[in-house]
Design an enzyme around this catalytic site. Structure first.
Site, PDB file in Angstrom:
ATOM      1  N   LYS A 231      43.383  37.335   0.474  1.00  0.00           N
ATOM      2  CA  LYS A 231      43.787  37.933   1.742  1.00  0.00           C
ATOM      3  C   LYS A 231      43.527  36.983   2.920  1.00  0.00           C
ATOM      4  CE  LYS A 231      45.196  41.944   0.109  1.00  0.00           C
ATOM      5  NZ  LYS A 231      44.431  43.185   0.176  1.00  0.00           N
ATOM      6  N   ARG A 265      40.577  44.454  -7.700  1.00  0.00           N
ATOM      7  CA  ARG A 265      41.996  44.098  -7.870  1.00  0.00           C
ATOM      8  C   ARG A 265      42.181  42.638  -7.489  1.00  0.00           C
ATOM      9  NH1 ARG A 265      46.838  43.941  -4.914  1.00  0.00           N
ATOM     10  NH2 ARG A 265      48.675  44.783  -6.005  1.00  0.00           N
TER      11      ARG A 265
END
Length: 286
Positions: A231, A265
């Protein structure tokens, strides 16, 4: 389209109705591998859109020890640039791939905010629904999940970023709304997993705050999934492109695990699983 349940469909998919519960009972977090069959996902857009490549990727993740494969056919990249697609487009991407991935025998989650798409995936044997809008975008989603009896991942999201808000307070209010929707629809509470939505509707600072204060979500008494993989907040600390954020992803995921996350995840299954196993082995020596 009303995504009504099919009475002939079993209550869960490829690995049985208790697959997620079994994974959550293990001493280390379950590892969910990302399989994007999209042209525009932020990290690997287009890389696995061909069915043969998608199946190859799924097999590789299984060889690396993945516990769940999360398949998505619409980019929900957590910043501007994702192109919304119709349910028909999403289904066209899924149909050549999904049954083959399910047949590999690892629990499959369907990453979609559309009940019509989730219904199709469950018909094909997917075991888990992963809704990036936490049951709050498609009115048919909660009734579908309740009727099928499958686990659902409820992710926090926002339409826009507001640097001025306390993001954890916002997350708590969002999750309470989602849980109210779930209860009204008849979703069994122990089928729900919460996801703080790292990067979604958040500044880089807010994403880090969400991770740092993850324990505050314990108030709901539900398992937590964290997906910090590659991210953008990582680049705010250490400038990097998505493919260069493995170390930052692992750092974030280890902190999440220490703060109670039960599912991680990730795009990088083998490396993440190794980090989780080593951290657990060290902590068990105390």
């Amino acid at each position: 389209m009303n995504a009504s349940p099919s009475p002939s469909v079993p209550p869960a998919g490829s690995a049985g109705p208790d697959a997620l519960r079994t994974l959550l009972e293990r001493p280390i977090p379950a590892v969910m591998g990302v399989l994007n069959i999209t042209p525009d996902s932020f990290s690997d857009g287009g890389e696995f859109i061909a069915p043969a490549r998608a199946l190859e990727r799924a097999r590789a993740m299984i060889a690396d020890g993945v516990d769940i494969i999360d398949i998505g056919a619409e980019s929900t990249r957590p910043y501007k640039g994702a192109r919304p697609v119709t349910a028909a487009e999403e289904l066209a991407r899924l149909k050549p791939v999904l049954a083959g991935v399910v047949a590999l025998g690892v629990p499959v989650s369907i990453d979609s905010m559309k009940a019509e798409v989730v219904a199709f995936a469950l018909d094909q044997g997917a075991a888990i629904a992963n809704d990036v809008w936490g049951l709050q975008r498609d009115a048919d989603m909660a009734p579908l999940i309740a009727a099928r009896g499958v686990p659902v991942i409820v992710m926090h999201n926002r339409d826009s970023v507001d640097p001025a808000i306390d993001i954890v307070v916002d997350m708590k209010a969002f999750f309470q709304r989602s849980l109210d929707i779930a209860a009204q629809a008849g979703i069994v509470r122990d089928k729900i997993v919460l996801d703080p939505g790292i990067g979604f509707g958040k500044t880089a600072e807010q994403s880090m705050i969400a991770l740092a204060r993850l324990r505050e979500l314990d108030m709901f008494g539900l398992p937590i999934l964290v997906g910090a993989s590659r991210k953008r907040f990582i680049a705010s600390v250490s400038p990097s492109e998505p493919s260069e954020r493995l170390a930052g992803s692992i750092a974030a995921h280890l902190i999440a695990a220490q703060r109670g996350a039960r599912i991680i995840r990730t795009h990088d299954v083998a490396e993440t699983l190794q980090a989780l196993r080593v951290a657990h082995a060290i902590e068990s020596k105390q």
